[in-house]
Design a protein around this motif. Structure first.
Motif, PDB file in Angstrom:
ATOM      1  N   CYS A  58      -7.880  31.891   4.105  1.00 36.09           N
ATOM      2  CA  CYS A  58      -9.130  32.723   4.145  1.00 36.09           C
ATOM      3  C   CYS A  58      -8.685  34.059   5.148  1.00 36.09           C
ATOM      4  CB  CYS A  58     -10.129  31.772   5.203  1.00 36.09           C
ATOM      5  SG  CYS A  58     -10.758  30.349   4.205  1.00 36.09           S
ATOM      6  N   MET A  59      -9.046  35.076   4.463  1.00 36.43           N
ATOM      7  CA  MET A  59      -8.821  36.495   5.368  1.00 36.43           C
ATOM      8  C   MET A  59     -10.241  36.945   5.974  1.00 36.43           C
ATOM      9  SD  MET A  59      -6.474  37.848   2.478  1.00 36.43           S
ATOM     10  CE  MET A  59      -5.735  36.923   1.228  1.00 36.43           C
ATOM     11  N   PRO A  60     -10.003  37.666   7.039  1.00 38.81           N
ATOM     12  CA  PRO A  60     -11.094  38.261   7.761  1.00 38.81           C
ATOM     13  C   PRO A  60     -11.994  39.015   6.885  1.00 38.81           C
ATOM     14  CG  PRO A  60      -8.934  39.030   8.630  1.00 38.81           C
ATOM     15  CD  PRO A  60      -8.868  38.163   7.580  1.00 38.81           C
ATOM     16  N   THR A  84       3.715  35.746   8.891  1.00 42.37           N
ATOM     17  CA  THR A  84       4.270  36.072   7.758  1.00 42.37           C
ATOM     18  C   THR A  84       4.386  35.007   6.715  1.00 42.37           C
ATOM     19  OG1 THR A  84       6.366  35.676   8.866  1.00 42.37           O
ATOM     20  CG2 THR A  84       5.730  37.703   8.791  1.00 42.37           C
ATOM     21  N   TRP A  85       4.005  33.600   6.894  1.00 45.11           N
ATOM     22  CA  TRP A  85       4.079  32.706   6.243  1.00 45.11           C
ATOM     23  C   TRP A  85       2.897  31.427   6.798  1.00 45.11           C
ATOM     24  CZ3 TRP A  85       5.718  28.041   8.285  1.00 45.11           C
ATOM     25  CH2 TRP A  85       6.499  28.160   9.612  1.00 45.11           C
ATOM     26  N   CYS A  86       2.781  30.733   5.757  1.00 46.53           N
ATOM     27  CA  CYS A  86       1.838  29.348   6.428  1.00 46.53           C
ATOM     28  C   CYS A  86       2.479  28.279   5.465  1.00 46.53           C
ATOM     29  CB  CYS A  86       0.509  29.665   6.182  1.00 46.53           C
ATOM     30  SG  CYS A  86      -0.239  30.001   4.377  1.00 46.53           S
ATOM     31  N   ALA A  87       2.110  27.065   5.799  1.00 44.97           N
ATOM     32  CA  ALA A  87       2.487  25.746   5.148  1.00 44.97           C
ATOM     33  C   ALA A  87       1.545  24.833   5.209  1.00 44.97           C
ATOM     34  CB  ALA A  87       3.791  25.198   5.954  1.00 44.97           C
ATOM     35  N   ARG A  97       4.164  32.472   1.479  1.00 45.95           N
ATOM     36  CA  ARG A  97       4.452  33.824   1.897  1.00 45.95           C
ATOM     37  C   ARG A  97       3.069  34.538   2.131  1.00 45.95           C
ATOM     38  NH1 ARG A  97       5.858  38.741  -0.109  1.00 45.95           N
ATOM     39  NH2 ARG A  97       6.023  37.746  -2.239  1.00 45.95           N
ATOM     40  N   ILE A  98       2.599  35.055   3.248  1.00 36.99           N
ATOM     41  CA  ILE A  98       1.514  35.941   3.674  1.00 36.99           C
ATOM     42  C   ILE A  98       1.662  37.160   3.460  1.00 36.99           C
ATOM     43  CG2 ILE A  98      -0.695  36.114   5.252  1.00 36.99           C
ATOM     44  CD1 ILE A  98       0.063  33.698   6.403  1.00 36.99           C
ATOM     45  N   ALA A  99       1.487  37.809   2.306  1.00 36.88           N
ATOM     46  CA  ALA A  99       1.914  39.398   2.071  1.00 36.88           C
ATOM     47  C   ALA A  99       1.251  39.699   0.827  1.00 36.88           C
ATOM     48  CB  ALA A  99       3.310  39.611   2.029  1.00 36.88           C
ATOM     49  N   GLU A 100       0.881  41.081   0.307  1.00 37.06           N
ATOM     50  CA  GLU A 100       0.467  41.086  -0.818  1.00 37.06           C
ATOM     51  C   GLU A 100       1.515  40.834  -1.867  1.00 37.06           C
ATOM     52  OE1 GLU A 100      -2.447  42.580  -1.991  1.00 37.06           O
ATOM     53  OE2 GLU A 100      -3.346  42.794   0.084  1.00 37.06           O
ATOM     54  N   PRO A 101       1.072  40.380  -3.143  1.00 31.98           N
ATOM     55  CA  PRO A 101      -0.176  40.607  -3.879  1.00 31.98           C
ATOM     56  C   PRO A 101      -1.060  39.326  -3.654  1.00 31.98           C
ATOM     57  CG  PRO A 101       1.312  39.815  -5.473  1.00 31.98           C
ATOM     58  CD  PRO A 101       1.981  40.102  -4.115  1.00 31.98           C
ATOM     59  N   PHE A 102      -0.853  38.549  -2.470  1.00 32.67           N
ATOM     60  CA  PHE A 102      -1.670  37.348  -2.519  1.00 32.67           C
ATOM     61  C   PHE A 102      -1.977  36.325  -3.937  1.00 32.67           C
ATOM     62  CE2 PHE A 102      -2.629  39.803   1.092  1.00 32.67           C
ATOM     63  CZ  PHE A 102      -2.347  38.833   2.198  1.00 32.67           C
ATOM     64  N   GLU A 103      -0.756  36.211  -4.757  1.00 34.87           N
ATOM     65  CA  GLU A 103      -0.783  35.670  -5.901  1.00 34.87           C
ATOM     66  C   GLU A 103      -1.407  33.951  -5.558  1.00 34.87           C
ATOM     67  OE1 GLU A 103       2.312  34.267  -9.341  1.00 34.87           O
ATOM     68  OE2 GLU A 103       3.075  35.850  -7.905  1.00 34.87           O
ATOM     69  N   GLU A 104      -2.277  33.583  -6.435  1.00 36.26           N
ATOM     70  CA  GLU A 104      -2.863  32.077  -6.228  1.00 36.26           C
ATOM     71  C   GLU A 104      -1.814  31.156  -6.827  1.00 36.26           C
ATOM     72  OE1 GLU A 104      -6.790  31.816  -7.478  1.00 36.26           O
ATOM     73  OE2 GLU A 104      -7.352  33.029  -5.820  1.00 36.26           O
ATOM     74  N   TYR A 105      -1.829  30.146  -6.077  1.00 36.78           N
ATOM     75  CA  TYR A 105      -0.821  28.978  -6.438  1.00 36.78           C
ATOM     76  C   TYR A 105      -1.390  28.605  -7.692  1.00 36.78           C
ATOM     77  CZ  TYR A 105       0.897  24.453  -6.460  1.00 36.78           C
ATOM     78  OH  TYR A 105       1.545  23.071  -6.827  1.00 36.78           O
ATOM     79  N   SER A 110       6.569  28.726 -10.913  1.00 39.10           N
ATOM     80  CA  SER A 110       7.542  29.082 -10.028  1.00 39.10           C
ATOM     81  C   SER A 110       6.851  30.608  -9.811  1.00 39.10           C
ATOM     82  CB  SER A 110       8.793  29.327 -10.758  1.00 39.10           C
ATOM     83  OG  SER A 110       9.369  28.178 -10.874  1.00 39.10           O
ATOM     84  N   ALA A 111       6.887  30.977  -8.721  1.00 38.73           N
ATOM     85  CA  ALA A 111       6.529  32.339  -8.116  1.00 38.73           C
ATOM     86  C   ALA A 111       7.224  32.650  -6.886  1.00 38.73           C
ATOM     87  CB  ALA A 111       4.737  32.355  -7.975  1.00 38.73           C
ATOM     88  N   GLY A 112       7.223  34.074  -6.517  1.00 42.37           N
ATOM     89  CA  GLY A 112       7.913  34.288  -5.141  1.00 42.37           C
ATOM     90  C   GLY A 112       7.192  34.319  -4.119  1.00 42.37           C
ATOM     91  N   GLN A 113       5.639  33.989  -4.333  1.00 47.47           N
ATOM     92  CA  GLN A 113       4.704  33.959  -3.430  1.00 47.47           C
ATOM     93  C   GLN A 113       4.983  32.506  -2.401  1.00 47.47           C
ATOM     94  OE1 GLN A 113       2.399  36.666  -3.218  1.00 47.47           O
ATOM     95  NE2 GLN A 113       1.966  36.072  -1.252  1.00 47.47           N
ATOM     96  N   TYR A 114       5.208  31.680  -3.008  1.00 42.86           N
ATOM     97  CA  TYR A 114       5.365  30.371  -2.631  1.00 42.86           C
ATOM     98  C   TYR A 114       6.534  29.384  -2.930  1.00 42.86           C
ATOM     99  CZ  TYR A 114       2.786  29.239  -6.914  1.00 42.86           C
ATOM    100  OH  TYR A 114       2.576  29.312  -8.236  1.00 42.86           O
ATOM    101  N   LEU A 115       6.829  28.314  -1.903  1.00 39.30           N
ATOM    102  CA  LEU A 115       7.829  27.334  -2.577  1.00 39.30           C
ATOM    103  C   LEU A 115       7.277  26.121  -2.347  1.00 39.30           C
ATOM    104  CD1 LEU A 115      10.546  28.863   0.219  1.00 39.30           C
ATOM    105  CD2 LEU A 115      10.716  29.034  -2.238  1.00 39.30           C
TER     106      LEU A 115
END
Length: 152
Positions: A58-60, A84-87, A97-105, A110-115
């Motif tokens: 959730c963002m402001p 910069t990240w959350c788990a 990874r908390i950064a643009e483009p905020f790709e949804e899980y 596979s995505a560069g936004q999350y592991l």
């Protein structure tokens, strides 16, 4: 109204809540609208909540991004001190990874936004608690009490 010792007068309940949130740091305006029973973690700018088996960042500005999908509800979450990240943990672990483009899980993608870590049989981790232990490291408590460290 509540009375606080060593004060000159009554404190209205919202003043007490506001002060408590200020002491924890962060924006009261953001926190007052985001804290619910389903909130797993809160930082200055972000919160992690879940609804049923889906975890959201959730963002402001009110935007919610899907950052995880779990078998059973997620059990624990942490937002890095530098945001910069959350788990999120439960049936396995997802680091986002908390950064643009905020790709949804998306499960299985596979995505560069999350592991993803240990989310499928036969080696599933059942995470019950977690804390940040380094810039890019977590300490996890598993169901049964075992503790594991993850670096990424």
């Amino acid at each position: 109204m509540q009375l606080r010792a060593n004060m000159d007068g009554p404190i209205i309940w919202w003043q007490t809540r506001r002060r408590r949130n200020e002491l924890r740091g962060g924006s009261y305006a953001f926190r007052k609208n985001i804290l619910t029973a389903n909130t797993l973690a809160v930082s200055h700018h972000y919160a992690i909540q879940y609804e049923y088996e889906i975890a959201y960042l959730c963002m402001p500005n009110g935007r919610k991004v899907v950052i995880g999908d779990f078998y059973g509800d997620p059990q624990a979450a942490v937002i890095a001190a530098d945001e910069t990240w959350c788990a999120i943990g439960g049936c396995g672990l997802i680091v986002y990874r908390i950064a643009e483009p905020f790709e949804e899980y998306v499960p299985g993608k596979s995505a560069g936004q999350y592991l993803e870590f240990h989310r499928s049989a036969p080696d599933v981790w059942w995470v019950t608690e977690m804390k940040q232990s380094g810039a890019f490291a977590l300490e996890l408590r598993m169901d049964g009490g075992a503790i594991r460290t993850v670096s990424f």
